[in-house]
Design a protein around this motif. Structure first.
Motif, PDB file in Angstrom:
ATOM      1  N   ASP A 211       0.832  -1.201   0.000  1.00 44.57           N
ATOM      2  CA  ASP A 211       0.000   0.000   0.000  1.00 44.57           C
ATOM      3  C   ASP A 211       0.864   1.248   0.000  1.00 44.57           C
ATOM      4  OD1 ASP A 211      -2.295  -1.441  -0.038  1.00 44.57           O
ATOM      5  OD2 ASP A 211      -2.825  -1.129   2.057  1.00 44.57           O
ATOM      6  N   VAL A 212       0.420   2.234  -0.772  1.00 37.59           N
ATOM      7  CA  VAL A 212       1.093   3.531  -0.817  1.00 37.59           C
ATOM      8  C   VAL A 212       0.236   4.490   0.005  1.00 37.59           C
ATOM      9  CG1 VAL A 212       2.138   5.272  -2.312  1.00 37.59           C
ATOM     10  CG2 VAL A 212       1.804   2.939  -3.164  1.00 37.59           C
ATOM     11  N   ILE A 213       0.684   4.756   1.226  1.00 36.71           N
ATOM     12  CA  ILE A 213      -0.128   5.480   2.203  1.00 36.71           C
ATOM     13  C   ILE A 213       0.375   6.911   2.336  1.00 36.71           C
ATOM     14  CG2 ILE A 213      -0.926   5.524   4.598  1.00 36.71           C
ATOM     15  CD1 ILE A 213      -0.426   2.513   4.681  1.00 36.71           C
ATOM     16  N   PRO A 214      -0.486   7.891   2.150  1.00 36.98           N
ATOM     17  CA  PRO A 214      -0.045   9.287   2.294  1.00 36.98           C
ATOM     18  C   PRO A 214       0.233   9.625   3.757  1.00 36.98           C
ATOM     19  CG  PRO A 214      -2.410   9.199   1.936  1.00 36.98           C
ATOM     20  CD  PRO A 214      -1.901   7.797   1.763  1.00 36.98           C
ATOM     21  N   GLY A 215       1.179  10.542   3.954  1.00 38.67           N
ATOM     22  CA  GLY A 215       1.432  11.060   5.296  1.00 38.67           C
ATOM     23  C   GLY A 215       2.443  10.294   6.112  1.00 38.67           C
ATOM     24  N   LEU A 216       3.043   9.216   5.560  1.00 40.84           N
ATOM     25  CA  LEU A 216       4.040   8.484   6.332  1.00 40.84           C
ATOM     26  C   LEU A 216       5.329   9.300   6.439  1.00 40.84           C
ATOM     27  CD1 LEU A 216       3.745   4.796   5.020  1.00 40.84           C
ATOM     28  CD2 LEU A 216       2.758   5.794   7.086  1.00 40.84           C
ATOM     29  N   ALA A 217       5.990   9.199   7.583  1.00 41.73           N
ATOM     30  CA  ALA A 217       7.248   9.913   7.788  1.00 41.73           C
ATOM     31  C   ALA A 217       8.299   9.402   6.805  1.00 41.73           C
ATOM     32  CB  ALA A 217       7.730   9.723   9.227  1.00 41.73           C
ATOM     33  N   PRO A 218       9.266  10.245   6.430  1.00 45.13           N
ATOM     34  CA  PRO A 218      10.272   9.835   5.438  1.00 45.13           C
ATOM     35  C   PRO A 218      11.049   8.584   5.818  1.00 45.13           C
ATOM     36  CG  PRO A 218      10.340  12.202   5.776  1.00 45.13           C
ATOM     37  CD  PRO A 218       9.402  11.652   6.817  1.00 45.13           C
ATOM     38  N   ASN A 219      11.227   8.329   7.116  1.00 47.12           N
ATOM     39  CA  ASN A 219      11.990   7.156   7.545  1.00 47.12           C
ATOM     40  C   ASN A 219      11.107   5.989   7.961  1.00 47.12           C
ATOM     41  OD1 ASN A 219      10.957   8.382   9.799  1.00 47.12           O
ATOM     42  ND2 ASN A 219      12.801   8.179  11.045  1.00 47.12           N
ATOM     43  N   ASN A 220       9.815   6.069   7.700  1.00 44.13           N
ATOM     44  CA  ASN A 220       8.898   4.990   8.054  1.00 44.13           C
ATOM     45  C   ASN A 220       9.172   3.761   7.187  1.00 44.13           C
ATOM     46  OD1 ASN A 220       6.359   3.340   8.047  1.00 44.13           O
ATOM     47  ND2 ASN A 220       5.709   4.941   9.463  1.00 44.13           N
ATOM     48  N   LYS A 221       9.304   2.603   7.822  1.00 45.40           N
ATOM     49  CA  LYS A 221       9.615   1.378   7.085  1.00 45.40           C
ATOM     50  C   LYS A 221       8.509   0.984   6.107  1.00 45.40           C
ATOM     51  CE  LYS A 221      12.640  -0.668  10.589  1.00 45.40           C
ATOM     52  NZ  LYS A 221      12.879  -1.843  11.474  1.00 45.40           N
TER      53      LYS A 221
END
Length: 275
Positions: A211-221
């Motif tokens: 899934d391509v989820i908006p709003g994830l932090a840049p370093n989120n796995k």
């Protein structure tokens, strides 16, 4: 037949023609949108042929789960048939069969066996899930995937050079959508990003989607995953697997795997406008 009835039948016939035409158009559209469906492979448990090393692990997990499920189903069916045949109530006997409500060994058996089965399933699922999420940190190619309503933007980085973006638009055939070119036999790291709604990056030949989820932090796995491509050159279909709006069905793209020499030529042809 009276003139009135003839005119009525003619008008009904004229009305049926558009309905038939609409039905034919719907059937044609339904079959046309399925041209990116990969062929199932019986040797892989009806999964399509895969083009990544990670696909081997997924096929093993898939087939193992089916074998375990079918084996357990066979045991249950045999027990049901055995109980029906040998433990049915006979007319000549009115007494109850032996009761096992307070039989401690049997109750322990009923509890332990399912726990062991679930534990085994969990072990292999967790093991393979962790393997699929491993990031080496030393990929040969990095690809930033931006999913938007309703297409894709690919930005590849090779040897520290960022190639020009490949930007698509909604299409009805994945051959005409944006194409991501990758070399065979190399590690590829993907970073996923969405500016609007949830999408899903899916290449059936990868046997994997994320899934391509908006709003994830840049370093989120959750933004990253890595594959190692096999030596299987070809063009493979990709699509969004998450209902994301009006043109979701036209959010198609392709992945082209090429030999290293051809990929080097591709990179060189893009170097004039690379950053």
């Amino acid at each position: 037949m009276s003139p009135t009835r003839r005119s009525t039948r003619r008008s009904l016939a004229r009305r049926r023609v558009p309905r038939a035409a609409v039905l034919a158009l719907l059937l044609a559209s339904a079959t046309a949108c399925a041209n990116d469906v990969p062929k199932p492979n019986w040797g892989s448990g009806l999964l399509p042929d895969h083009v990544t090393e990670q696909g081997d692990r997924i096929v093993n997990l898939w087939n193992g789960a089916w074998i375990a499920a079918l084996a357990m189903g066979a045991v249950v069916i045999v027990l049901i048939i055995w109980a029906v045949i040998f433990h049915r109530k006979r007319r000549a006997k009115a007494e109850l069969p032996p009761q096992v409500r307070y039989n401690l060994p049997i109750e322990i058996f009923y509890t332990v066996v399912p726990l062991v089965m679930v534990s085994v399933f969990f072990f292999f699922t967790a093991r393979d899930g962790n393997y699929l999420q491993e990031i080496s940190g030393k990929p040969d190619v990095k690809v930033k995937v931006e999913a938007f309503q309703w297409s894709w933007r690919f930005t590849s980085t090779v040897n520290g050079k960022t190639l020009p973006q490949v930007v698509g638009q909604p299409v009805s055939d994945y051959h005409f959508g944006p194409q991501l070119v990758l070399p065979v036999g190399k590690k590829v790291e993907f970073e996923l990003e969405s500016p609007d709604v949830i999408h899903s990056f899916w290449v059936p030949a990868f046997l994997f989607k994320r899934d391509v989820i908006p709003g994830l932090a840049p370093n989120n796995k959750g933004r990253f995953f890595e594959i190692t491509t096999l030596n299987k050159p070809g063009v493979y279909a990709g699509r969004c697997a998450e209902l994301c709006g009006v043109d979701h069905s036209r959010m198609l793209f392709s992945v082209k795997l090429v030999p290293q020499a051809e990929y080097d030529q591709y990179v060189a042809s893009q170097s004039g406008s690379a950053q």
